[in-house]
Enzyme design. Sequence first.
Site, mmCIF file in Angstrom:
data_model
loop_
_atom_site.group_PDB
_atom_site.id
_atom_site.type_symbol
_atom_site.label_atom_id
_atom_site.label_comp_id
_atom_site.label_asym_id
_atom_site.label_seq_id
_atom_site.Cartn_x
_atom_site.Cartn_y
_atom_site.Cartn_z
ATOM 1 C CE LYS A 191 -4.116 1.889 0.071
ATOM 2 N NZ LYS A 191 -5.138 1.825 -0.863
ATOM 3 C CG ASP A 223 -6.365 -0.367 -3.245
ATOM 4 O OD1 ASP A 223 -5.270 -0.639 -3.424
ATOM 5 O OD2 ASP A 223 -6.524 0.767 -3.023
ATOM 6 C CG ASP A 247 -4.675 -13.127 8.105
ATOM 7 O OD1 ASP A 247 -5.072 -14.418 7.817
ATOM 8 O OD2 ASP A 247 -4.826 -12.787 9.390
ATOM 9 C CG ASP A 251 -8.455 -16.764 5.023
ATOM 10 O OD1 ASP A 251 -7.597 -17.255 4.747
ATOM 11 O OD2 ASP A 251 -9.107 -16.687 5.953
#
Length: 356
Positions: A191, A223, A247, A251
């Site tokens: 980011k 993003d 993390d 997922d």
Amino acid sequence: MHKKIALIRGDGIGPEIVSSAVRVLDKIASVFNHDFTFVEAPMGGNAIDTFGEPLPQSTIDTCLSSDAVLLGAVGGKKWDSLPGVLRPESGLLGIRKAMKVYSNIRPAVLYPSLKNRSPLRDDIAEKGFDLVIVRELTGGIYFGERGYRKGKFGREAFDTECYSEIEIERIVRSAFEIALTRSGKVTSIDKANVLESSRLWRYVFHEVAQDYPNVSTEDMLVDNAAMQLAKNPAQFDVIVTSNMFGDILSDLSSALTGSIGLLPSASLGDSTVGIYEPVHGSAPDLSPNTANPLGTILSAAMMLQYSFDMVSEADSVKSAVQQTLNRGFRTADIFSDGNILCSTSDITDKILQFIK
Ligand code: NAD
């Protein structure tokens, strides 16, 4: 070759899925003429019941003196009301810390035979994907300075994202090494338009890239990366990112494959001794002998590749899993009309038949 493997079977479905992976490793040992010794290392709820703590010192010692650790999953309702440090899951952080693993490697593959199980739109799933997320595991905001304080407008809480260049360099380097064994592209996710820690991340990423002229590189903001994973996951090969971004994105990528039961992982540090485990938990809602063991079996394949440098053996396990799926054998979580429903032990039997 002789190897000693510590088994943390854990709780819930853990013992069943680890047994499946052990059967596969035994078959590999007999076909490829190796000698694998398995040593039990209790951890989690069962260790609390027997030893009064989730991670006994004897388990740490066993793991540290082994060539690799195979872990099922820990946790369950029975131990949910215990205080934090006594909960089964604290054993996970404890063993990662004791073994000094900082690189979490999570492949996510959408197999052609499971396209109809993916939540992706048909035309996107049609292209399939085969990517690896390399997540930094022991730094960043999950380990940074944190606390509560009294602020101008009342109580405040803060967590800090902090990365040193050494932490960034070692994780980025492990991503480049993995890319050399694949199609040769690394996407670094950060980011950097907002965070200072991400700007250092990006700088170090490009410094390390100079040592790998044959690997192509790309930076992507987190993003956009989430959007791209949903719109066109086939564009990715190796992704390297920080603890928190990894993390979340890992997922997301696991959900795209059709079932959490399919996904393996490896956690490695500076040595070849690693921890290999499926990405899911102990699934206490499942009936006995119904869990999908493929994530654990594929974790064992990663162990063969990364800890033992047994690449043909790892390929043999991966190919056996694919052939099993291609012939329509499925556990309940990936079952569709026209498939053959298998128990945990049945699908393991099928995989063993394809290892030759
Ligand atoms: P979970 O991953 O255990 O289960 C989530 C869902 O996925 C459930 O519906 C479960 O039935 C299904 N599922 C998971 N693995 C499967 C498999 N191999 N085959 C078929 N279906 C499978 O997550 P949860 O329900 O949030 O947590 C259950 C327990 O596991 C909790 O105590 C949690 O703390 C623990 N946990 C442990 C680990 C670990 O040991 N690494 C990781 C996550 C959660």
